[in-house]
Scaffold this motif. Structure first.
Motif, short mmCIF file in Angstrom:
data_model
loop_
_atom_site.label_atom_id
_atom_site.label_comp_id
_atom_site.label_asym_id
_atom_site.label_seq_id
_atom_site.Cartn_x
_atom_site.Cartn_y
_atom_site.Cartn_z
N SER A 1 -51.98 30.42 -67.07
CA SER A 1 -52.16 31.24 -68.14
C SER A 1 -51.46 30.99 -69.14
O SER A 1 -52.05 31.22 -70.36
N TYR B 1 -51.18 27.83 -70.47
CA TYR B 1 -52.22 27.01 -70.66
C TYR B 1 -53.42 27.54 -71.61
O TYR B 1 -53.81 27.06 -72.75
N ARG B 2 -53.92 28.54 -71.11
CA ARG B 2 -54.97 29.13 -71.51
C ARG B 2 -54.67 29.82 -72.77
O ARG B 2 -55.29 29.78 -73.91
N SER B 3 -53.36 30.43 -73.06
CA SER B 3 -53.14 31.00 -74.46
C SER B 3 -52.92 30.09 -75.45
O SER B 3 -53.37 30.06 -76.36
N LYS C 1 -54.33 27.20 -75.75
CA LYS C 1 -55.57 26.64 -76.09
C LYS C 1 -56.49 27.49 -76.93
O LYS C 1 -56.91 27.11 -77.93
N ARG C 2 -56.34 28.72 -76.49
CA ARG C 2 -56.94 29.74 -77.32
C ARG C 2 -56.51 29.74 -78.65
O ARG C 2 -57.08 30.21 -79.71
N VAL D 1 -58.25 31.65 -64.50
CA VAL D 1 -57.49 30.80 -65.36
C VAL D 1 -57.73 29.47 -64.99
O VAL D 1 -57.38 28.61 -65.99
N GLY E 1 -60.58 28.18 -64.44
CA GLY E 1 -61.62 27.74 -65.51
C GLY E 1 -62.53 26.71 -65.22
O GLY E 1 -62.20 26.09 -64.16
N VAL F 1 -60.02 22.98 -67.42
CA VAL F 1 -58.89 22.82 -67.28
C VAL F 1 -58.59 21.33 -67.04
O VAL F 1 -59.14 20.67 -66.41
N GLN G 1 -57.33 38.07 -70.84
CA GLN G 1 -56.61 37.75 -69.54
C GLN G 1 -56.68 38.81 -68.70
O GLN G 1 -56.65 39.08 -67.51
#
Length: 349
Positions: free
Chosen positions: A62, A64-66, A68-69, A107, A109, A112, A342
């Motif tokens: 989570s 990690y996704r933030s 990157k965004r 998450v 995805g 990744v 998310q």
């Protein structure tokens, strides 16, 4: 020649002026509060194995996704995951990992990039990564290639205790080893500022021995306290995410790349009434006021840009003409980066 007493007095006056901003011009103080970093890196670590620690993998994916965004590319993110929950035989949804029971966003995805997986996630590899002492033959993508202009985010999640964090249930990294690793990073000019974030039991014990400059740290619990999980998904029989990381994500989901939200606000995201544990903060080593530091200084990678939909003549005679031409261009509409949230709005109520 000056005698030693005068030199000592001058040194004392200089030291006081350097720390008491009320003696300095306002413009100088404002400039000192702005970041001088030139790039961002993130080191994100899940140190736990086994299916019942599903939430730790969801935590790190989570975050990690933030990041990157908000603009940090995969080439500047080191992702360490001790167990592959997406491919675990007990996972009824192969190839998928969720951070909430609504199963709104996978998450894991399709994009990744895991740099260290399974038994590669060791104390030795983590310390080598921080200090730049990776073994010969290590792929470039597995190296932290930060420099003196880098702002570095380090996020750790797993099981811990007073002064240690477990890796793989077989070894531990101690608070002293963490402090030594970060000190080596400073001495080798591997960071400009460092934000240390840890979600584990007795997490604050892990930053107690830090002495390196320009380090800001936040922990999900104080010494003697446990960090608790947030909620369970009865369909798979495991907790989905930890409380501190859940509320950190709730804050990050509302941040846009050009947001004015600050690190100072982020440090207050999980009050004890919702976190159950007490969030610990250490800022005595940090030279800036966290309330004047944009959160994107660590969780993003933004460069000043000018977006234009008009044509620009790039064959002008000299650089000055080109700069003037760009300055006169106005975008026809505002652009906004949009990613699927998310958490659904209903789930956050």
């Amino acid at each position: 020649m000056f005698n030693k007493g005068i030199l000592l007095l001058l040194a004392l006056i200089y030291s006081c002026a350097a720390h008491d901003t009320s003696m300095l011009p306002e413009a100088y103080v404002d400039a000192a509060q702005r970041s001088t970093h030139t790039n961002n890196w993130a080191v994100l670590v899940d140190a736990s194995r086994f299916w019942f620690n599903y939430r730790h993998v969801a935590n790190v994916l989570s975050i990690y996704r933030s990041v990157k965004r908000l603009g940090i590319p995969d080439s500047q993110i080191i992702l360490m995951i001790a167990d592959d929950m997406a491919c675990n035989a007990r996972n009824p949804r192969p190839g998928q990992v969720y951070n909430n029971a609504n199963q709104h966003i996978n998450v894991y995805g399709d994009d990744v990039e895991v740099d260290y997986r399974g038994y590669e996630v060791t104390v030795e590899n983590f310390v080598r990564l921080l200090t730049g002492r990776t073994q010969n033959g290590t792929a470039r993508s597995k190296k932290l290639l930060s420099d003196a202009g880098s702002n570095v985010l380090i996020y750790l999640t797993g099981h811990g205790g007073d002064g240690f964090l477990k890796f793989q249930d077989s070894e531990e990294i101690t608070s002293q080893e963490l402090a030594d690793g970060i000190q080596q990073m400073w001495e080798k000019k591997r960071y400009n500022e460092l934000f240390f974030m840890v979600d584990t039991c007795q997490a604050a014990s892990l930053y107690e021995k830090f002495t390196s400059p320009n380090v800001l740290a936040v922990a999900s619990s104080l010494v003697g306290e446990d960090s608790l999980s947030h909620h369970v998904d009865a369909s798979i029989g495991v907790y989905m995410i930890d409380r501190y990381t859940y509320y950190a994500l709730e804050f990050l989901e509302k941040v846009q790349p050009f947001s004015k939200r600050t690190i100072g606000e982020f440090l207050q995201v999980c009050p004890k009434r919702v976190c159950i544990s007490t969030v610990g903060v250490r800022k005595d080593l940090y030279r800036r006021d966290p309330h004047k530091v944009p959160i994107t200084d660590f969780f993003g990678a933004i460069r000043p840009t000018h977006v234009s939909t008009d044509r620009i003549n790039v064959t002008l005679a000299n650089e000055e003409d080109f700069v003037n031409a760009v300055a006169n261009v106005r975008p026809k509409k505002q652009f906004k980066i949009v990613m699927e949230p998310q958490f659904t709005a209903a789930f956050l109520k």
